[in-house]
Design a protein around this motif. Structure first.
Motif, mmCIF file in Angstrom:
data_model
loop_
_atom_site.group_PDB
_atom_site.id
_atom_site.type_symbol
_atom_site.label_atom_id
_atom_site.label_comp_id
_atom_site.label_asym_id
_atom_site.label_seq_id
_atom_site.Cartn_x
_atom_site.Cartn_y
_atom_site.Cartn_z
ATOM 1 N N CYS A 94 0.852 -1.198 0.000
ATOM 2 C CA CYS A 94 0.000 0.000 0.000
ATOM 3 C C CYS A 94 0.883 1.242 0.000
ATOM 4 C CB CYS A 94 -0.890 0.019 1.238
ATOM 5 S SG CYS A 94 -2.106 -1.290 1.292
ATOM 6 N N SER A 95 1.846 1.260 0.938
ATOM 7 C CA SER A 95 2.740 2.414 1.059
ATOM 8 C C SER A 95 3.466 2.686 -0.253
ATOM 9 C CB SER A 95 3.747 2.169 2.175
ATOM 10 O OG SER A 95 4.161 0.816 2.204
ATOM 11 N N HIS B 110 8.567 -5.988 -5.604
ATOM 12 C CA HIS B 110 8.543 -6.194 -4.158
ATOM 13 C C HIS B 110 9.954 -6.437 -3.600
ATOM 14 C CE1 HIS B 110 6.625 -6.684 -0.440
ATOM 15 N NE2 HIS B 110 6.462 -7.992 -0.420
ATOM 16 N N GLY C 18 7.142 -4.949 5.381
ATOM 17 C CA GLY C 18 7.288 -6.183 4.616
ATOM 18 C C GLY C 18 8.266 -5.989 3.480
ATOM 19 N N ASP C 19 8.066 -4.924 2.736
ATOM 20 C CA ASP C 19 8.881 -4.651 1.554
ATOM 21 C C ASP C 19 10.372 -4.486 1.907
ATOM 22 O OD1 ASP C 19 8.672 -3.929 -1.366
ATOM 23 O OD2 ASP C 19 9.607 -2.097 -0.641
ATOM 24 N N ASN D 111 3.624 -0.451 9.726
ATOM 25 C CA ASN D 111 2.281 -0.717 10.261
ATOM 26 C C ASN D 111 2.205 -2.127 10.845
ATOM 27 O OD1 ASN D 111 2.231 -2.254 7.972
ATOM 28 N ND2 ASN D 111 0.753 -1.000 6.867
ATOM 29 N N ILE E 91 2.344 -5.038 9.604
ATOM 30 C CA ILE E 91 1.447 -5.986 8.902
ATOM 31 C C ILE E 91 1.689 -5.837 7.394
ATOM 32 C CG2 ILE E 91 -0.598 -4.494 8.492
ATOM 33 C CD1 ILE E 91 -0.961 -7.910 10.114
ATOM 34 N N GLY F 196 -0.247 -4.858 4.464
ATOM 35 C CA GLY F 196 -1.541 -4.236 4.204
ATOM 36 C C GLY F 196 -2.117 -4.638 2.850
ATOM 37 N N LEU F 197 -1.320 -4.448 1.808
ATOM 38 C CA LEU F 197 -1.845 -4.636 0.443
ATOM 39 C C LEU F 197 -2.406 -6.040 0.221
ATOM 40 C CD1 LEU F 197 -1.914 -3.056 -2.374
ATOM 41 C CD2 LEU F 197 -0.042 -4.561 -3.003
HETATM 42 C C1 LIG Z 1 7.800 -11.322 -5.360
HETATM 43 C C2 LIG Z 1 6.518 -10.968 -4.661
HETATM 44 N N1 LIG Z 1 6.167 -11.659 -3.566
HETATM 45 C C3 LIG Z 1 5.029 -11.341 -2.902
HETATM 46 C C4 LIG Z 1 4.235 -10.337 -3.365
HETATM 47 C C5 LIG Z 1 2.936 -10.025 -2.634
HETATM 48 N N2 LIG Z 1 3.025 -8.811 -1.843
HETATM 49 C C6 LIG Z 1 2.700 -7.618 -2.340
HETATM 50 S S1 LIG Z 1 2.817 -6.374 -1.231
HETATM 51 C C7 LIG Z 1 3.299 -7.465 -0.016
HETATM 52 C C8 LIG Z 1 3.578 -7.009 1.402
HETATM 53 C C9 LIG Z 1 3.292 -5.567 1.630
HETATM 54 O O1 LIG Z 1 3.523 -5.239 2.975
HETATM 55 P P1 LIG Z 1 4.328 -3.967 3.399
HETATM 56 O O2 LIG Z 1 5.609 -3.859 2.661
HETATM 57 O O3 LIG Z 1 4.449 -3.963 4.867
HETATM 58 O O4 LIG Z 1 3.448 -2.751 2.859
HETATM 59 P P2 LIG Z 1 1.996 -2.228 3.245
HETATM 60 O O5 LIG Z 1 1.059 -2.819 2.214
HETATM 61 O O6 LIG Z 1 1.664 -2.678 4.624
HETATM 62 O O7 LIG Z 1 2.122 -0.748 3.107
HETATM 63 C C10 LIG Z 1 3.371 -8.775 -0.513
HETATM 64 C C11 LIG Z 1 3.767 -9.935 0.286
HETATM 65 C C12 LIG Z 1 4.651 -9.627 -4.516
HETATM 66 N N3 LIG Z 1 3.951 -8.594 -4.999
HETATM 67 N N4 LIG Z 1 5.791 -9.966 -5.142
#
Ligand SMILES: Cc1ncc(C[n+]2csc(CCOP(=O)(O)OP(=O)(O)O)c2C)c(N)n1
Ligand code: SF4
Length: 340
Positions: free
Chosen positions: A56-57, A73, A99-100, A126, A128, A130-131
């Motif tokens: 999301c971010s 990602h 996560g990212d 956050n 978690i 989110g996306l």
């Molecule tokens: C190679 C790959 N693995 C998994 C995903 C699925 N994916 C997309 S966003 C995400 C995690 C996002 O979490 P975060 O970085 O904390 O960001 P937020 O959405 O909370 O802002 C995942 C696992 C992907 N897009 N590409």
């Protein structure tokens, strides 16, 4: 885009794209603070580049009227590193989630920090994913129940600041999404710092991890639960600003109250973000409720060699003595033949 202008407003930094973050998401406040900081910095808009991964971010670059990349990602740090190395005159901002940056992107993150490439990293924490609708991340506390941990996680989280320090980080700060004024100030300092500056922003995901930071951010208790560090000032907090951080006889941090047990203002530690020795910075990063307030502001800001500057200097030096100065020289440098 306004070319070469240092006189612009927040409006000029907003893209026409519709913002798709959920109403109430902390990301809205963070983008406002970043845009305000960019206006304060008055760097021409075309010199800004915003690079994100996925999350999301990471939708951030769509909403900015600057150059930007929405990459893949975990790879924002790698792309931002390449961008800054190839175009050192740019002000490069990396936008990433817990996560990212810390799960799939952990490898790139630590090496960017270790190299001290001049990039401003805004880490939206956050706690978690989110996306992808609420899986656990490397900053979730042990026991956290999520869709991927229905019986609670059986692992402990990273403390992002400690990871930064362990990677030889030269700048680390902490901010809260809803405190736009303080986030702005920290982002400005981060951008002015030469080297990798990491700002962890405690961000509320209203859908998948609502109120995860409320213990810290709750307006009723925030004076007692937040320590806002200012360089060269005593580490004071509390409604009456009568509580402070001291170093006890065992060499550990402790909360003390001025006027109790003979404690005076002179006993309270004075913050020095520029101290190359990271001992106190690490202790400050590690302070947790309920024993301590949580530390905010610029915790560490030290000078060190900067990768992109060193690389540029090395290229110049090598080119001065080299016979081969460009690709054309290389192509005609011998060992060539004609196909007839
Ligand atoms: C190679 C790959 N693995 C998994 C995903 C699925 N994916 C997309 S966003 C995400 C995690 C996002 O979490 P975060 O970085 O904390 O960001 P937020 O959405 O909370 O802002 C995942 C696992 C992907 N897009 N590409
Ligand atoms: S899912 Fe969470 S992090 Fe994503 S936009 Fe909605 S509130 Fe924000």
């Amino acid at each position: 885009m306004l070319e070469n202008s240092t006189q612009y407003t927040i409006k000029d930094l907003k893209s026409p794209n519709e913002i798709r973050w959920c109403p109430g998401c902390g990301d809205h406040a963070i983008i406002n603070a970043v845009q305000k900081a960019m206006v304060t910095l008055a760097i021409p808009i075309e010199k800004y580049a915003v690079v994100s991964g996925i999350g999301c971010s990471s939708r951030f670059p769509y909403y900015m009227n600057t150059y930007g990349f929405h990459t893949i990602h975990g790879r924002a740090a790698a792309v931002a590193s390449g961008l800054k190395s190839a175009n050192p005159e740019l002000s490069v901002w990396e936008i990433t989630g817990d996560g990212d940056a810390l799960a799939i992107g952990g490898n790139h993150f630590i090496h960017m920090v270790r190299r001290n490439i001049d990039i401003n990293v805004i880490l939206f924490n956050n706690k978690i994913y989110g996306l992808t609708k609420g899986q656990y991340s490397p900053t979730c506390d042990r026991g956290k129940v999520t869709k991927t941990s229905p019986f609670g996680t059986v692992e402990d989280p990273f403390t992002p600041g400690k990871l930064v320090l362990g990677s030889r980080g030269t700048f680390f700060a902490r901010a809260i999404d809803s405190n736009v004024k303080k986030s702005h100030d920290v982002f400005v300092e981060a951008a002015k710092h030469k080297g990798t500056s990491v700002v962890e922003v405690l961000q509320n995901c209203v859908i998948y991890n609502h109120n995860i930071h409320t213990e810290i951010t709750d307006p009723k208790h925030k004076e007692d639960r937040q320590l806002h560090l200012e360089d060269n000032k005593p580490m004071l907090f509390g409604k009456e600003k009568n509580k402070g951080i001291i170093l006890n006889k065992k060499g550990k941090l402790e909360v003390a109250v001025i006027g109790e047990n003979g404690i005076t203002i002179d006993d309270i530690l004075v913050h020095d973000a520029c101290d190359a020795d990271g001992f106190l910075h690490q202790q400050l990063i590690d302070m947790k409720l309920p024993e301590f307030p949580v530390a905010f502001g610029v915790i560490r800001k030290v000078k060190d060699l900067v990768y992109d500057e060193c690389m540029e200097a090395q290229i110049k030096e090598v080119q001065e003595d080299a016979k081969i100065k460009c690709v054309e020289d290389l192509l005609f440098s011998g060992n060539t033949w004609e196909v007839k």
